[in-house]
Design a protein around this motif. Structure first.
Motif, PDB file in Angstrom:
ATOM      1  N   THR A 284       1.426  51.642  85.815  1.00 46.17           N
ATOM      2  CA  THR A 284       0.787  51.417  87.118  1.00 46.17           C
ATOM      3  C   THR A 284       0.601  49.933  87.386  1.00 46.17           C
ATOM      4  O   THR A 284       0.784  49.463  88.519  1.00 46.17           O
ATOM      5  CB  THR A 284      -0.573  52.130  87.178  1.00 46.17           C
ATOM      6  OG1 THR A 284      -0.415  53.498  86.797  1.00 46.17           O
ATOM      7  CG2 THR A 284      -1.157  52.067  88.582  1.00 46.17           C
TER       8      THR A 284
ATOM      9  N   SER B  89       0.271  54.619  78.443  1.00 43.33           N
ATOM     10  CA  SER B  89       1.544  54.130  78.973  1.00 43.33           C
ATOM     11  C   SER B  89       1.543  54.183  80.495  1.00 43.33           C
ATOM     12  O   SER B  89       2.090  53.292  81.157  1.00 43.33           O
ATOM     13  CB  SER B  89       2.710  54.967  78.428  1.00 43.33           C
ATOM     14  OG  SER B  89       2.768  54.875  77.020  1.00 43.33           O
ATOM     15  N   ARG B  90       0.903  55.232  81.049  1.00 42.71           N
ATOM     16  CA  ARG B  90       0.824  55.354  82.499  1.00 42.71           C
ATOM     17  C   ARG B  90       0.001  54.223  83.104  1.00 42.71           C
ATOM     18  O   ARG B  90       0.325  53.721  84.186  1.00 42.71           O
ATOM     19  CB  ARG B  90       0.213  56.705  82.868  1.00 42.71           C
ATOM     20  CG  ARG B  90       0.226  56.981  84.373  1.00 42.71           C
ATOM     21  CD  ARG B  90      -0.222  58.382  84.695  1.00 42.71           C
ATOM     22  NE  ARG B  90      -1.618  58.609  84.394  1.00 42.71           N
ATOM     23  CZ  ARG B  90      -2.086  59.404  83.435  1.00 42.71           C
ATOM     24  NH1 ARG B  90      -1.229  60.039  82.651  1.00 42.71           N
ATOM     25  NH2 ARG B  90      -3.375  59.569  83.222  1.00 42.71           N
ATOM     26  N   LYS B  91      -1.050  53.809  82.395  1.00 46.57           N
ATOM     27  CA  LYS B  91      -1.879  52.702  82.892  1.00 46.57           C
ATOM     28  C   LYS B  91      -1.048  51.425  83.017  1.00 46.57           C
ATOM     29  O   LYS B  91      -1.103  50.729  84.035  1.00 46.57           O
ATOM     30  CB  LYS B  91      -3.061  52.457  81.949  1.00 46.57           C
ATOM     31  CG  LYS B  91      -4.111  53.559  81.953  1.00 46.57           C
ATOM     32  CD  LYS B  91      -5.230  53.218  80.975  1.00 46.57           C
ATOM     33  CE  LYS B  91      -6.257  54.339  80.883  1.00 46.57           C
ATOM     34  NZ  LYS B  91      -7.335  54.033  79.922  1.00 46.57           N
TER      35      LYS B  91
ATOM     36  N   SER C  93       8.317  56.607  88.088  1.00 46.50           N
ATOM     37  CA  SER C  93       7.954  56.552  86.665  1.00 46.50           C
ATOM     38  C   SER C  93       6.498  56.944  86.456  1.00 46.50           C
ATOM     39  O   SER C  93       6.157  57.615  85.474  1.00 46.50           O
ATOM     40  CB  SER C  93       8.202  55.142  86.122  1.00 46.50           C
ATOM     41  OG  SER C  93       7.345  54.201  86.747  1.00 46.50           O
ATOM     42  N   ILE C  94       5.624  56.567  87.410  1.00 44.72           N
ATOM     43  CA  ILE C  94       4.208  56.937  87.312  1.00 44.72           C
ATOM     44  C   ILE C  94       4.039  58.438  87.526  1.00 44.72           C
ATOM     45  O   ILE C  94       3.271  59.102  86.815  1.00 44.72           O
ATOM     46  CB  ILE C  94       3.375  56.149  88.339  1.00 44.72           C
ATOM     47  CG1 ILE C  94       3.462  54.656  88.039  1.00 44.72           C
ATOM     48  CG2 ILE C  94       1.916  56.600  88.324  1.00 44.72           C
ATOM     49  CD1 ILE C  94       2.851  53.780  89.101  1.00 44.72           C
TER      50      ILE C  94
ATOM     51  N   LEU D 233       5.103  60.219  84.398  1.00 44.10           N
ATOM     52  CA  LEU D 233       4.134  60.061  83.317  1.00 44.10           C
ATOM     53  C   LEU D 233       2.863  60.862  83.555  1.00 44.10           C
ATOM     54  O   LEU D 233       2.153  61.200  82.598  1.00 44.10           O
ATOM     55  CB  LEU D 233       3.789  58.579  83.136  1.00 44.10           C
ATOM     56  CG  LEU D 233       4.885  57.717  82.489  1.00 44.10           C
ATOM     57  CD1 LEU D 233       4.515  56.239  82.564  1.00 44.10           C
ATOM     58  CD2 LEU D 233       5.109  58.132  81.042  1.00 44.10           C
ATOM     59  N   LEU D 234       2.547  61.165  84.824  1.00 44.73           N
ATOM     60  CA  LEU D 234       1.372  61.994  85.125  1.00 44.73           C
ATOM     61  C   LEU D 234       1.499  63.386  84.534  1.00 44.73           C
ATOM     62  O   LEU D 234       0.495  64.050  84.255  1.00 44.73           O
ATOM     63  CB  LEU D 234       1.186  62.097  86.642  1.00 44.73           C
ATOM     64  CG  LEU D 234       0.497  60.931  87.338  1.00 44.73           C
ATOM     65  CD1 LEU D 234       0.591  61.093  88.850  1.00 44.73           C
ATOM     66  CD2 LEU D 234      -0.966  60.827  86.917  1.00 44.73           C
TER      67      LEU D 234
ATOM     68  N   TYR E 169       0.668  60.435  77.249  1.00 39.77           N
ATOM     69  CA  TYR E 169       1.092  59.062  77.562  1.00 39.77           C
ATOM     70  C   TYR E 169       0.165  58.408  78.586  1.00 39.77           C
ATOM     71  O   TYR E 169       0.619  57.649  79.448  1.00 39.77           O
ATOM     72  CB  TYR E 169       2.524  59.059  78.077  1.00 39.77           C
ATOM     73  CG  TYR E 169       3.545  59.532  77.067  1.00 39.77           C
ATOM     74  CD1 TYR E 169       4.041  58.671  76.087  1.00 39.77           C
ATOM     75  CD2 TYR E 169       3.991  60.851  77.065  1.00 39.77           C
ATOM     76  CE1 TYR E 169       4.968  59.104  75.159  1.00 39.77           C
ATOM     77  CE2 TYR E 169       4.921  61.303  76.139  1.00 39.77           C
ATOM     78  CZ  TYR E 169       5.394  60.418  75.190  1.00 39.77           C
ATOM     79  OH  TYR E 169       6.314  60.860  74.262  1.00 39.77           O
TER      80      TYR E 169
END
Length: 313
Positions: free
Chosen positions: A275, A270-272, A257-258, A261-262, A267
């Protein structure tokens, strides 16, 4: 026009952008989650070390996962909690500390895959070659598997970070709330083509090797269970493999998922949070899942609670 500061040894973390209304819930969630991760995983490590009944290959290999979970959480979460209490202008980190944090986070992520791979090999031997299990999974083999899991990760991540630290830096802002390889090489104004190629190759090899080994291992286990039609064997396979597979899938989907999102800069926030969940959810669930599944661990914990009751009474 962007200001450039060449090879500065003081970097600034962008940090986690949390509104005033959600600050305390987020802070308390991360704080108590970290305490639980440390308590649960340290407890597993101590139990396996102290109790001779747990000196079995499965638990000795699982201990690697617990140690790795402690490493991954302790590298990021305490610093995150401290920075949440600071104003944005004071969220500073030295370049060397940033490199160490980046190395540790990538080592944690990579070692999670390699440790789960050697644990899958252990399950394969236990189910497909039960009569030879004791002769294959010797202390020497356990040491080889452990060293290979950590050694491969160390070398791969070492190359990853060495390609980054060779670059000159012209920026000082780390995009995120912790340091990783991408955040570090994005500080450079030089070409990062080699970094991107190796990073992509690194990720593809790691996930392809991890997923491929799991598919191969569990396919062989399934074939053995179907051909032998042994109820006792099938029950053992379901009990031991389901636990390992659940832990692997949680880690896999959290990590992917990370990565997904990269590819979408819009986003970033959202990535933060993804993580944070990647560092909290698998690391919290691993000791729970293995603890609930393991009859030996449940028995030890039950005996400990009964002893406390007797002492209190």
């Amino acid at each position: 026009m962007e200001n450039y500061t060449y090879n500065s040894f003081t970097l600034q973390l962008e940090g986690l952008n949390v509104s005033k209304n959600s600050f305390y819930p987020v802070f308390l969630f991360v704080f108590f989650a970290y305490l639980f991760i440390i308590f649960a995983n340290v407890g597993i490590v101590v139990l396996v070390f102290m109790d001779k009944n747990l000196h079995q290959p499965m638990y000795l290999l699982f201990r690697n996962l617990a140690v790795n979970d402690i490493l991954g959480s302790s590298t990021v979460l305490p610093r995150l909690l401290i920075d949440m209490l600071r104003p944005p202008s004071e969220r500073l980190i030295s370049y060397y500390e940033c490199v160490v944090q980046a190395f540790s986070t990538h080592l944690f992520s990579t070692t999670t895959r390699t440790v789960l791979m050697i644990m899958a090999f252990d399950r394969y031997v236990a189910i497909c070659n039960p009569l030879r299990y004791a002769t294959i999974m010797t202390n020497k083999m356990l040491i080889k598997l452990t060293v290979s899991a950590w050694g491969v990760s160390f070398v791969l991540v070492g190359i990853l970070l060495s390609l980054t630290i060779r670059l000159n830096r012209c920026r000082t802002l780390i995009r995120g709330y912790f340091c990783n390889n991408a955040a570090l090489f994005n500080l450079s104004c030089e070409s990062v083509f080699i970094n991107n190629v190796y990073g992509l190759t690194f990720t593809v090899i790691l996930y392809t090797g991890s997923i491929g080994s799991m598919v191969l291992t569990y396919t062989k286990i399934t074939v053995v269970c179907l051909t032998r039609k042994n109820k006792s064997l099938n029950k053992k396979a379901l009990k031991t493999c389901s636990t390992h597979l659940v832990v692997y899938l949680i880690s896999l989907f959290s990590g992917m998922s990370i990565i997904i999102l990269l590819r979408f800069p819009a986003y970033a926030e959202s990535r933060k949070f993804a993580t944070i969940l990647y560092l909290i959810i698998p690391n919290s669930l691993n000791p729970i899942i293995y603890g609930m599944q393991s009859k030996e661990i449940r028995k030890i914990l039950s005996n400990m609670s009964e002893s406390k009751r007797c002492l209190s009474s």
